[in-house]
Design an enzyme around this catalytic site. Sequence first.
Site, PDB file in Angstrom:
ATOM      1  N   ARG A   1      17.118  21.433   1.004  1.00  0.00           N
ATOM      2  CA  ARG A   1      16.254  22.355   0.251  1.00  0.00           C
ATOM      3  C   ARG A   1      15.241  21.573  -0.571  1.00  0.00           C
ATOM      4  NH1 ARG A   1      21.174  25.035  -2.113  1.00  0.00           N
ATOM      5  NH2 ARG A   1      22.037  26.243  -0.394  1.00  0.00           N
TER       6      ARG A   1
ATOM      7  N   HIS B   1      26.529  27.594  -8.657  1.00  0.00           N
ATOM      8  CA  HIS B   1      27.514  26.526  -8.911  1.00  0.00           C
ATOM      9  C   HIS B   1      28.210  26.713 -10.254  1.00  0.00           C
ATOM     10  CE1 HIS B   1      24.956  23.584  -6.240  1.00  0.00           C
ATOM     11  NE2 HIS B   1      25.926  24.118  -5.522  1.00  0.00           N
TER      12      HIS B   1
ATOM     13  N   ILE C   1      25.712  17.379  -7.870  1.00  0.00           N
ATOM     14  CA  ILE C   1      24.849  16.843  -6.808  1.00  0.00           C
ATOM     15  C   ILE C   1      25.655  16.748  -5.518  1.00  0.00           C
ATOM     16  CG2 ILE C   1      23.114  15.087  -6.273  1.00  0.00           C
ATOM     17  CD1 ILE C   1      23.542  14.009  -9.172  1.00  0.00           C
ATOM     18  N   GLY C   2      25.547  17.786  -4.699  1.00  0.00           N
ATOM     19  CA  GLY C   2      26.206  17.789  -3.391  1.00  0.00           C
ATOM     20  C   GLY C   2      25.114  17.998  -2.360  1.00  0.00           C
TER      21      GLY C   2
ATOM     22  N   GLU D   1      36.421  23.456  -8.433  1.00  0.00           N
ATOM     23  CA  GLU D   1      36.026  24.857  -8.590  1.00  0.00           C
ATOM     24  C   GLU D   1      37.210  25.796  -8.390  1.00  0.00           C
ATOM     25  OE1 GLU D   1      31.954  25.577  -6.899  1.00  0.00           O
ATOM     26  OE2 GLU D   1      32.354  23.618  -6.039  1.00  0.00           O
TER      27      GLU D   1
HETATM   28  P1  ADP Z   1      28.553  20.675  -0.564  1.00  0.00           P
HETATM   29  O1  ADP Z   1      29.866  21.122  -1.174  1.00  0.00           O
HETATM   30  O2  ADP Z   1      27.342  21.157  -1.291  1.00  0.00           O
HETATM   31  O3  ADP Z   1      28.466  20.804   0.925  1.00  0.00           O
HETATM   32  P2  ADP Z   1      29.451  18.018  -1.315  1.00  0.00           P
HETATM   33  O4  ADP Z   1      29.712  18.168  -2.769  1.00  0.00           O
HETATM   34  O5  ADP Z   1      30.608  17.884  -0.395  1.00  0.00           O
HETATM   35  O6  ADP Z   1      28.449  19.113  -0.808  1.00  0.00           O
HETATM   36  O7  ADP Z   1      28.512  16.732  -1.146  1.00  0.00           O
HETATM   37  C1  ADP Z   1      28.012  16.357   0.100  1.00  0.00           C
HETATM   38  C2  ADP Z   1      27.122  15.139  -0.089  1.00  0.00           C
HETATM   39  O8  ADP Z   1      27.873  14.104  -0.730  1.00  0.00           O
HETATM   40  C3  ADP Z   1      26.605  14.576   1.215  1.00  0.00           C
HETATM   41  O9  ADP Z   1      25.200  14.365   1.157  1.00  0.00           O
HETATM   42  C4  ADP Z   1      27.307  13.245   1.291  1.00  0.00           C
HETATM   43  O10 ADP Z   1      26.530  12.276   1.891  1.00  0.00           O
HETATM   44  C5  ADP Z   1      27.495  12.881  -0.156  1.00  0.00           C
HETATM   45  N1  ADP Z   1      28.500  11.807  -0.268  1.00  0.00           N
HETATM   46  C6  ADP Z   1      29.805  11.879   0.020  1.00  0.00           C
HETATM   47  N2  ADP Z   1      30.371  10.671  -0.138  1.00  0.00           N
HETATM   48  C7  ADP Z   1      29.381   9.810  -0.494  1.00  0.00           C
HETATM   49  C8  ADP Z   1      29.314   8.414  -0.788  1.00  0.00           C
HETATM   50  N3  ADP Z   1      30.395   7.659  -0.720  1.00  0.00           N
HETATM   51  N4  ADP Z   1      28.116   7.897  -1.139  1.00  0.00           N
HETATM   52  C9  ADP Z   1      27.015   8.659  -1.211  1.00  0.00           C
HETATM   53  N5  ADP Z   1      27.016   9.976  -0.945  1.00  0.00           N
HETATM   54  C10 ADP Z   1      28.174  10.543  -0.585  1.00  0.00           C
END
Ligand code: ADP
Length: 418
Positions: free
Chosen positions: A241, A180, A209-210, A385
């Site tokens: 994970r 990241h 945190i995604g 990014e």
């Molecule tokens: P990645 O790029 O790693 O796939 P993202 O940065 O898009 O991930 O984040 C995905 C996560 O963000 C998911 O778990 C989703 O539930 C969470 N998310 C998106 N919108 C919300 C929200 N309004 N409230 C809580 N979590 C959210």
Amino acid sequence: MKILALNCGSSSAKYQLYDWDTKKVLCKGVVEKVVVDQGINAFIKQDSPSYVKNHPCPSHKEALQLIFDTLIDPQAGVIKNIKEINAIGHRVVHGGMKFARSVMITQEILDKIKENIPLAPLHNPANIEGIMAAKELLPKLPHIAVFDTAFHQTMPPHAFIYAVPYEWFEKYGLRRYGFHGTSHLYVSKRAAVLLGKPYKECNVITLHIGNGVSIAAVKNGVSIDTSMGFTPLEGAVMGTRSGDVDPAIVPFICKMENKSPEQVENILNKAGGLKGITTKYTDRRDIEKAALLGDDKAKLSIEIEAYRLKKYIGSYTAALGRVDAVVFTAGVGENSSIIREKACEDLEFIGIHLDKEVNRGTRGKEAMISTPDSRVKVFVIPTNEELVFIEDVVAILENRYDVHTNFTYSFQSSDYKP
Ligand code: ADP
């Protein structure tokens, strides 16, 4: 100047076309279901101008051709001729120890990226396929590789060497790399702008945190530690994970459930984390809803996720000595006030005072969520990014990669050399 940012994953190809002169995103989209089932169900989905089209993509080459056709399509397109694109920035997950910055892709560089395949067998092959297909389709264009790991190459040995037989590092490059990087770089630089301080004087803890989760300690503008390690499995609790576990769990489960180490690794990657704890959810929105309805496992998973994040904030405060800002980013970091509140709970003793009301009202937008007198500022900063890709590509094209310039976002290239 128009730059295309490309991110070829195992079954998808994400793209974004950026106009450097107007500093505007012209379009972004994704081709999905590439390669899967010979690519017969593949389709392109562009956000704006909005466009969806089914088209078979048995390999990344067809996916990229579909992207190029869409870019010049009379309805969905944003340019008239593909020659208007000046360069392509390619995401490469693992740069290993070979790459501490973005580079122009020559045959020699491509060979070096291939040498890193054992470090990222699930990611680098698709990245390489994308690069080769794009080079074949547009051979005259400059192609530039931007690595997820490069930003963390500034970590000192005491942060990246594992306490395992040292020869594993020497023989196999087994060490902590971190991922990241482009996101941590973007949000830490943005934090410096919001703090009104030169980037190289800022100490920041960044929490991406995604679905994947990683935290970084950025000291005087360079990464000195990060939670992901040899692979993205290490560190915080993630969507699927596990993050940190006792390594002895692997042989234990192999024995108890008659599984191979690879099968257990797969479980830790795909059926661990929040999915493992809740038995069904990875999406934090579902988890928050289920918790409100009284699902005990959903409630527990929120506590576990936030507690691990809080421990990272504490340990990285110790690593940095002085913290100017804590930054939350990515899907959860940008949107979930519950996770942010719990991760910052009772941290007043290290200078973190969250404004709970502002925090609760902040969703998906840049904001300071700490109280005005909080010694450590807490920010929500939507990540970008692609902008790191674009900036690095332009800096390389203009042959001034080493020059720190203030762009629209007071943004600078990741040119630090340890
Ligand atoms: P990645 O790029 O790693 O796939 P993202 O940065 O898009 O991930 O984040 C995905 C996560 O963000 C998911 O778990 C989703 O539930 C969470 N998310 C998106 N919108 C919300 C929200 N309004 N409230 C809580 N979590 C959210």
